[in-house]
Design a protein around this motif. Structure first.
Motif, PDB file in Angstrom:
ATOM      1  N   TRP A 294       0.834  -1.141   0.100  1.00  0.00           N
ATOM      2  CA  TRP A 294      -0.012  -0.213   0.060  1.00  0.00           C
ATOM      3  C   TRP A 294       0.801   1.316  -0.058  1.00  0.00           C
ATOM      4  O   TRP A 294       1.755   1.230   0.767  1.00  0.00           O
ATOM      5  N   VAL A 295       0.730   2.284  -0.702  1.00  0.00           N
ATOM      6  CA  VAL A 295       1.474   3.351  -1.199  1.00  0.00           C
ATOM      7  C   VAL A 295       0.825   4.732  -0.692  1.00  0.00           C
ATOM      8  O   VAL A 295      -0.245   4.823  -1.052  1.00  0.00           O
ATOM      9  N   GLY A 296       1.523   5.349  -0.088  1.00  0.00           N
ATOM     10  CA  GLY A 296       1.031   6.718   0.453  1.00  0.00           C
ATOM     11  C   GLY A 296       2.220   7.883   0.190  1.00  0.00           C
ATOM     12  O   GLY A 296       3.314   7.270   0.339  1.00  0.00           O
ATOM     13  N   ALA A 297       1.941   8.741  -0.329  1.00  0.00           N
ATOM     14  CA  ALA A 297       3.033  10.015  -0.670  1.00  0.00           C
ATOM     15  C   ALA A 297       2.540  11.357  -0.474  1.00  0.00           C
ATOM     16  O   ALA A 297       1.274  11.530  -0.695  1.00  0.00           O
ATOM     17  N   ASP A 298       3.320  12.204  -0.082  1.00  0.00           N
ATOM     18  CA  ASP A 298       3.041  13.754   0.076  1.00  0.00           C
ATOM     19  C   ASP A 298       2.829  14.287  -1.405  1.00  0.00           C
ATOM     20  O   ASP A 298       2.213  15.247  -1.148  1.00  0.00           O
ATOM     21  N   ILE A 299       3.389  13.604  -2.405  1.00  0.00           N
ATOM     22  CA  ILE A 299       3.316  14.366  -3.459  1.00  0.00           C
ATOM     23  C   ILE A 299       2.828  13.224  -4.532  1.00  0.00           C
ATOM     24  O   ILE A 299       3.431  12.184  -4.599  1.00  0.00           O
ATOM     25  N   ASP A 300       1.871  13.529  -5.383  1.00  0.00           N
ATOM     26  CA  ASP A 300       1.216  12.554  -6.294  1.00  0.00           C
ATOM     27  C   ASP A 300       2.516  12.023  -7.218  1.00  0.00           C
ATOM     28  O   ASP A 300       2.341  10.745  -7.436  1.00  0.00           O
ATOM     29  N   GLU A 301       3.216  12.730  -7.799  1.00  0.00           N
ATOM     30  CA  GLU A 301       4.381  12.394  -8.570  1.00  0.00           C
ATOM     31  C   GLU A 301       5.120  11.426  -8.207  1.00  0.00           C
ATOM     32  O   GLU A 301       5.487  10.301  -8.799  1.00  0.00           O
TER      33      GLU A 301
END
Length: 502
Positions: A294-301
């Motif tokens: 599962w991936v979470g990121a502050d920036i969509d890129e």
């Protein structure tokens, strides 16, 4: 240094008089240069004609009075203010009032050196880097009284000698020694916090970021007897500005004579001049492929990059809105530790491993489990990024991975944001233009990019986010963002943008 400056001037067709206070030393240095040029000629670097021309432009004089007709005098003597002041006072009694007096000082105030002169307006800094013929940049420093025409003359002369002249204010460290403070001091701060060992930090910053040498390898090469006093000097000259704060470790190592390569031991050990890598236990436990990620990121890129990587490597992706209990949770975050990120994303910290999105993780990956992350999930993350991947030439390569302890911000994030922020602060103080800062740092320090250019490449908003979170997390004013960075990040414009004049 003096001989190197004389060499490039002579190669440019300028007549040069060489004087050394130690009788016979200038002649010995000239003979040494002749031997060096002969060797280079044998390697095809010079023609015999060019060597003869260069050497014919160099003349040794045994009395200082013999330089009376010189139009420019460049001193390259010991870094002692009172000795330099006395020399310049002596020179004024010899040369004409129109002659320019230049100091190759790397750390002393040009204004202070000129203060004992009758004509301080003709005194300027002309700081070259060693070895002079190869390091093709020179800082041209204006003291408080220096005439603009003197600076123009020195800039033009640098160009004639094949060097780039960059102008700087008379401030501690000028451009290069000032801008270079962030690299070593922040690396030492990270080491002191036990986030990673010195070799891991060097690895991340060379393999992951692209620096030619890691900060600890560089300090060993320079020698702590040289680098630590510079750290203390600039820190004190700026009245204990937190951004330049040295670390107690290098003072302790200096006192213990662990100076680096020159004595056989610093951060690394050296045998016959060669670095001996310390023993590092291998990760013997088997890597375990994850059930899903599962991936979470502050920036969509950043999220898109990670997901594409997972797809390319046939790694199952958990696409649910909240991670399943058996999924590895990867968080691509900026400026905070894994625990805070897990709370912000409202996920179970035991499943979380953070990843530094500043790095090209197909070349080098920096992972950071939380203090409570289950070992199983750390091993899964290691498996994900240790896989063989395909580069542009379709040749299989194996990504290197470094796992560090929890830190507010990763190694590369902290070091790069400090380098960029410090350069922005220098631009805000008008110590030099952003372009001159970048050129001086790229040539003088060998960084892959100039710090202003680097900030634009990574994105000013990213750098600002890292610093703001570091400041909140640590409360340390060393991380406060420069006003230059802050305003340009908020407006979404280049860090090269200068204030309009009206």
């Amino acid at each position: 240094m003096g001989l190197g400056i004389a060499q490039i001037a002579a190669q440019a067709g300028i007549k040069v008089l060489l004087f050394d206070a130690k009788l016979g030393e200038a002649e010995r240095k000239l003979q040494s240069l002749a031997k060096t040029l002969k060797v280079l000629a044998e390697k095809g670097k010079f023609t015999q004609e060019s060597i003869n021309s260069t050497l014919s432009n160099l003349l040794v004089v045994n009395e200082l009075s013999q330089i009376s007709k010189a139009e420019l005098v460049i001193e390259a003597i010991i870094e002692d203010l009172s000795i330099k002041q006395q020399l310049f006072a002596n020179l004024e009694a010899i040369v004409s009032p129109e002659a320019i007096l230049a100091t190759n000082t790397s750390s002393l105030s040009v204004t202070a050196i000129a203060s004992k002169c009758q004509y301080p307006q003709r005194v300027a800094g002309y700081h070259f880097f060693n070895p002079v013929p190869l390091m093709k940049v020179v800082e041209v420093i204006s003291g408080l009284s220096t005439k603009p025409s003197v600076i123009d003359t020195l800039i033009n002369l640098a160009k004639r000698m094949g060097h780039l002249g960059v102008t700087a204010k008379d401030t501690p460290g000028f451009i290069v020694n000032h801008a270079g403070r962030a690299y070593g001091t922040e690396a030492l701060k990270i080491l002191g916090e036990n986030i990673a060992d010195f070799m891991q930090i060097d690895t991340i910053l060379t393999q992951g970021v692209g620096f030619r040498m890691g900060p600890f390898e560089l300090m060993d090469l320079t020698g702590l007897d040289v680098s630590h006093p510079v750290m203390e000097s600039i820190y004190n000259q700026y009245y204990q500005e937190p951004r330049y704060r040295p670390h107690p470790l290098t003072r302790q190592m200096l006192n213990g004579n662990k100076l680096g390569r020159k004595v056989g031991e610093g951060f690394y050990r050296y045998e016959e001049g060669r670095k001996v890598l310390p023993y590092t236990p291998s990760l013997d436990e088997p890597k375990r492929d994850p059930t899903s990620v599962w991936v979470g990121a502050d920036i969509d890129e950043d999220k898109e990059r990670i997901i594409n990587y997972l797809i390319e490597n046939n790694i199952p992706i958990d696409k649910s809105s909240h991670p399943n209990s058996d999924s590895l949770v990867l968080l691509a975050i900026y400026g905070e530790d894994t625990t805070d990120a897990a709370l912000r994303y409202e996920v179970n910290a035991r499943q979380v491993v953070a990843i530094d999105p500043l790095l090209d993780f197909q070349k080098h990956c920096n992972l950071m489990p939380s203090i409570v992350t289950d070992k199983e999930f750390t091993q899964q993350a290691l498996s994900v990024f240790s896989k063989e991947t395909s580069n542009n030439r379709d040749k299989d390569i194996s990504t290197s991975v470094t796992i560090i302890s929890e830190s507010p911000g990763f190694v590369a994030q902290r070091v790069l944001s400090m380098i960029i922020n410090l350069a922005c602060d220098m631009a805000a103080q008008h110590i030099a233009t952003p372009k001159d800062i970048d050129n001086a740092v790229k040539i003088g320090l060998g960084y892959p990019y100039g710090p202003i250019e680097w900030g634009d490449k990574l994105g000013p908003q990213r750098i600002l986010l890292i610093l703001e979170r570091l400041l909140v997390s640590t409360g340390d004013p060393r991380y406060r963002p420069s006003s230059w960075l802050y305003r340009r990040a908020k407006h979404g414009i280049s860090l090269f943008t200068q204030q309009r004049t009206f």
